[in-house]
Design a protein around this motif. Sequence first.
Motif, PDB file in Angstrom:
ATOM      1  N   LEU A  30      26.109  -3.417 -46.656  1.00  0.00           N
ATOM      2  CA  LEU A  30      25.434  -3.256 -45.378  1.00  0.00           C
ATOM      3  C   LEU A  30      25.823  -4.375 -44.418  1.00  0.00           C
ATOM      4  N   VAL A  31      25.956  -4.019 -43.141  1.00  0.00           N
ATOM      5  CA  VAL A  31      26.131  -5.009 -42.075  1.00  0.00           C
ATOM      6  C   VAL A  31      24.948  -4.828 -41.132  1.00  0.00           C
ATOM      7  N   ASN A  60      26.553  10.767 -44.330  1.00  0.00           N
ATOM      8  CA  ASN A  60      25.149  11.149 -44.235  1.00  0.00           C
ATOM      9  C   ASN A  60      24.326  10.570 -45.376  1.00  0.00           C
ATOM     10  N   ARG A  61      24.894  10.500 -46.572  1.00  0.00           N
ATOM     11  CA  ARG A  61      24.182   9.886 -47.696  1.00  0.00           C
ATOM     12  C   ARG A  61      23.929   8.416 -47.416  1.00  0.00           C
ATOM     13  N   ALA A  62      24.944   7.721 -46.891  1.00  0.00           N
ATOM     14  CA  ALA A  62      24.793   6.304 -46.573  1.00  0.00           C
ATOM     15  C   ALA A  62      23.691   6.104 -45.537  1.00  0.00           C
ATOM     16  N   LYS A  63      23.653   6.948 -44.523  1.00  0.00           N
ATOM     17  CA  LYS A  63      22.625   6.813 -43.487  1.00  0.00           C
ATOM     18  C   LYS A  63      21.236   7.132 -44.037  1.00  0.00           C
ATOM     19  N   ALA A  69      15.592   2.735 -46.960  1.00  0.00           N
ATOM     20  CA  ALA A  69      15.369   1.292 -47.117  1.00  0.00           C
ATOM     21  C   ALA A  69      14.578   0.753 -45.927  1.00  0.00           C
ATOM     22  N   TRP A  70      14.893   1.214 -44.720  1.00  0.00           N
ATOM     23  CA  TRP A  70      14.176   0.761 -43.524  1.00  0.00           C
ATOM     24  C   TRP A  70      12.695   1.107 -43.609  1.00  0.00           C
ATOM     25  N   GLN A  71      12.355   2.287 -44.105  1.00  0.00           N
ATOM     26  CA  GLN A  71      10.954   2.683 -44.196  1.00  0.00           C
ATOM     27  C   GLN A  71      10.156   1.726 -45.078  1.00  0.00           C
ATOM     28  N   GLU A  72      10.796   1.159 -46.090  1.00  0.00           N
ATOM     29  CA  GLU A  72      10.103   0.209 -46.961  1.00  0.00           C
ATOM     30  C   GLU A  72      10.080  -1.196 -46.371  1.00  0.00           C
ATOM     31  N   VAL A  73      11.096  -1.553 -45.599  1.00  0.00           N
ATOM     32  CA  VAL A  73      11.202  -2.900 -45.039  1.00  0.00           C
ATOM     33  C   VAL A  73      10.502  -3.003 -43.682  1.00  0.00           C
ATOM     34  N   PRO A  97      17.430   0.394 -54.062  1.00  0.00           N
ATOM     35  CA  PRO A  97      16.917  -0.985 -54.141  1.00  0.00           C
ATOM     36  C   PRO A  97      17.943  -2.037 -53.706  1.00  0.00           C
ATOM     37  N   GLU A  98      19.205  -1.781 -53.971  1.00  0.00           N
ATOM     38  CA  GLU A  98      20.251  -2.723 -53.556  1.00  0.00           C
ATOM     39  C   GLU A  98      20.349  -2.788 -52.029  1.00  0.00           C
ATOM     40  N   VAL A  99      20.295  -1.635 -51.386  1.00  0.00           N
ATOM     41  CA  VAL A  99      20.353  -1.586 -49.925  1.00  0.00           C
ATOM     42  C   VAL A  99      19.098  -2.227 -49.332  1.00  0.00           C
ATOM     43  N   ARG A 100      17.932  -1.925 -49.909  1.00  0.00           N
ATOM     44  CA  ARG A 100      16.672  -2.504 -49.434  1.00  0.00           C
ATOM     45  C   ARG A 100      16.673  -4.020 -49.562  1.00  0.00           C
TER      46      ARG A 100
END
Length: 118
Positions: A30-31, A60-63, A69-73, A97-100
Amino acid sequence: MKMKNAQILNSNRDFLRLYRKGKSAVSPCLVTYVRRNGSKSFRRIGITASKKVGGAVQRNRAKRLIRAAWQEVEPSAPYGWDFIFVARSRTTKAKMPEVRFAMAAHLKKLTAPPEKKP
């Protein structure tokens, strides 16, 4: 998709301003780009994935992973900031979890107030 307390960034001008003038953090999956937006009542978010990530299904999967992840953060994200999350090629192979974890670390690092020097 409606975010709880976030508006969606979708104008090219806003993306370019964050790319040029915002602060950024990079991880393998992620950037993140951030910049103050001058408001105390909302935050804006943009999510993008280039063709380097893969075909339409992979992008689309990446997005979707980044959105989840954004919804949890989001509850811990400060108001008054613009955020852009850019998927990388490893995002499609990553677990949520890695992205989050990467997103939370980036937000903590980039939105922390600057330390005062004695």
